[in-house]
Enzyme design. Structure first.
Site, mmCIF file in Angstrom:
data_model
loop_
_atom_site.group_PDB
_atom_site.id
_atom_site.type_symbol
_atom_site.label_atom_id
_atom_site.label_comp_id
_atom_site.label_asym_id
_atom_site.label_seq_id
_atom_site.Cartn_x
_atom_site.Cartn_y
_atom_site.Cartn_z
ATOM 1 N N ARG A 153 0.086 11.434 11.431
ATOM 2 C CA ARG A 153 1.463 10.748 11.915
ATOM 3 C C ARG A 153 1.963 11.124 12.608
ATOM 4 N NH1 ARG A 153 4.075 8.973 8.238
ATOM 5 N NH2 ARG A 153 4.573 6.533 8.789
ATOM 6 N N CYS A 156 -5.031 23.528 17.810
ATOM 7 C CA CYS A 156 -5.061 23.967 19.354
ATOM 8 C C CYS A 156 -4.313 23.024 20.403
ATOM 9 C CB CYS A 156 -6.289 24.677 19.650
ATOM 10 S SG CYS A 156 -6.457 26.515 19.433
ATOM 11 N N GLY A 212 1.220 -1.439 0.048
ATOM 12 C CA GLY A 212 -0.288 0.463 0.179
ATOM 13 C C GLY A 212 0.508 1.370 -0.093
ATOM 14 N N TYR A 217 2.416 8.615 15.586
ATOM 15 C CA TYR A 217 3.001 7.740 16.266
ATOM 16 C C TYR A 217 4.801 8.804 15.477
ATOM 17 C CZ TYR A 217 1.962 6.016 11.651
ATOM 18 O OH TYR A 217 0.663 5.700 10.660
#
Length: 460
Positions: A358, A389, A320, A362
């Protein structure tokens, strides 16, 4: 110490002190061809992708903007088809899917892995052949299973005992015999972030090999004449750059195949080793050669099956990120440049964790460049941050940008073709950006930018 392990390449296990910045690149204008789309270049100082100037893209379509290099995407499809010429290649839709991408996948001759009725609907809406679709998911609803059965998808990967029973009932109800694979957790933990490692026993996916759950799932499927068991499936994680984990997984799956033969007299013809192939995000990250990976996987499967006295099953892989990740770039406009003396400069852009979560999720790392012009200014230690914020709203935690960076400049972030648009959200009610495909000097919108009307739709 940082709590983030780097999610790319052989540096996945590094835990660096937060005060230790990366090294400044030798050339702040350079585009590493291993990281940037295959058609990207600088012309008169400005980055072009697919022959289109990023300034023209921003002027016509606004920012933030997802840009996908169609030729890059299609060429990687062809690379995988050539490398796995004697097997099957299924694109993992979760990385990024829209109707136009589904058309590209169909035209390039790949299959498609979907994880929901929604992903399946996208595929079917463009006439994607259902027999080239595989349905995944750890908690498929009865409605999703029924749609898969009625539609006639090529494979359904079962993930629990309950699902086997539901699927058997639905197959009887509709007079069909769907092809089934069993997702096996083989106890191999890929070297990656814990949130994207998927083959150790203590997680939600699959049926454990070590506990005997996978073997019991085989018995239950074989006991239902309305289901056709055709193979085993394993997925050991994401952002993997070597085949060591796949070798262990293949050996353990071969052991289960031998057990099935000995206990049931059944030889399963298919083996799906999943995806998870990594891409480089930073200079120095590994850039796996898919031809070498394919040769290695083919040899691994042949050897383990030969040792077990089994015929070699047909191999399926599910890339993918490895197809769409490097084809995608995100464009932002700089809004403010704020120097925090003695530390770094905060460069705020007009997107952030709503279009790329992302980094916050992580600790992902990226490469970025000033895109709308070249600069000969010296390097400036920066943090590329969004407009949300949240103090954790960062696109890139540490990078170097030219010291003459100013509001209105365009920043391009490479390697955002996978899991950025798929994970996009409306935090702080920001509309999701458009997706534009570029090819041959032309650009076209393939996913429209959301509007305020879109944000308000459905509210009473």
């Amino acid at each position: 110490m940082s709590r983030f392990a780097h999610p790319a390449g052989d540096r996945h296990a590094e835990v660096l002190p937060e005060e230790r910045p990366p090294h400044a690149p030798a050339d702040l204008n350079a585009l590493n061809p291993a990281i940037w789309p295959r058609t990207s270049e600088r012309i008169n100082g400005t980055i072009t992708i697919g022959g289109v100037d990023v300034r023209d893209l921003a002027a016509e379509h606004g920012t933030p903007l997802y840009v996908i290099d169609e030729e890059d995407f299609r060429s990687r499809c062809r690379d995988y088809r050539a490398a796995f010429h004697d097997g099957e290649v299924h694109y993992a839709a979760k990385a990024f899917l829209c109707r136009e991408v589904a058309r590209w996948i169909m035209q390039e001759g790949l299959g498609l892995d979907v994880c929901s009725a929604g992903e399946l609907a996208v595929a079917l809406s463009v006439g994607f052949p259902p027999e080239r679709v595989t349905m995944h998911g750890n908690n498929k609803s009865p409605a999703e299973l029924e749609r898969a059965v009625v539609t006639g998808v090529g494979h359904i990967v079962v993930d629990s005992y309950e699902e086997i029973a539901r699927l058997g009932y639905l197959a009887d109800k509709h007079g069909t015999r769907p092809k089934v694979m069993i997702r096996v957790t083989v106890g191999v933990e890929a070297h990656t972030h814990e949130f994207i490692a998927t083959a150790h026993d203590d997680q939600k996916f699959g049926l454990s090999l070590s506990s005997g759950a996978a073997a019991e799932a085989v018995r239950r499927v074989l006991a239902l004449p309305s289901l056709e068991l055709v193979g085993l499936h394993s997925h050991i994680g994401s952002q993997i750059t070597d085949t060591a984990g796949f070798e262990v997984a293949a050996r353990r799956l071969a052991g289960l195949l031998a057990q099935i033969r000995d206990e049931h007299g059944v030889v399963l013809p298919e083996l799906d080793l999943g995806g998870g192939y990594g891409i480089p995000y930073l200079d120095g990250d590994d850039a796996p050669d898919i031809k070498l990976i394919a040769e290695s996987l083919r040899e691994i499967v042949a050897n383990v099956c030969r040792s077990a006295g089994l015929p070699v099953p047909r191999l399926t892989v599910e890339p993918g990120r490895a197809i769409t990740g490097l084809a995608g770039v995100t464009l932002y406009e700089v809004g403010t440049v704020k120097d925090v003396e003695g530390l770094r400069t905060y460069v705020s852009v007009d997107g952030g964790m709503s279009d790329n979560i992302r980094t916050a999720l992580y600790g992902a790392d990226y490469t970025a460049r000033l895109a709308s012009r070249a600069s000969q200014a010296g390097p400036m230690l920066s943090r590329l941050v969004g407009k949300h914020c949240e103090s954790g709203d960062m696109v890139i935690r540490d990078l170097y940008l030219p010291a003459d960076l100013a509001p209105g400049d365009l920043i391009a972030v490479a390697g955002t073709g996978a899991y950025c648009r798929s994970l996009a959200n409306n935090y702080n009610y920001l509309p999701k950006p458009a997706v534009v495909a570029v090819s041959g000097g032309k650009a076209r919108v393939i996913v429209q930018r959301e509007t305020e009307d879109d944000l308000l739709r459905g509210q009473l």
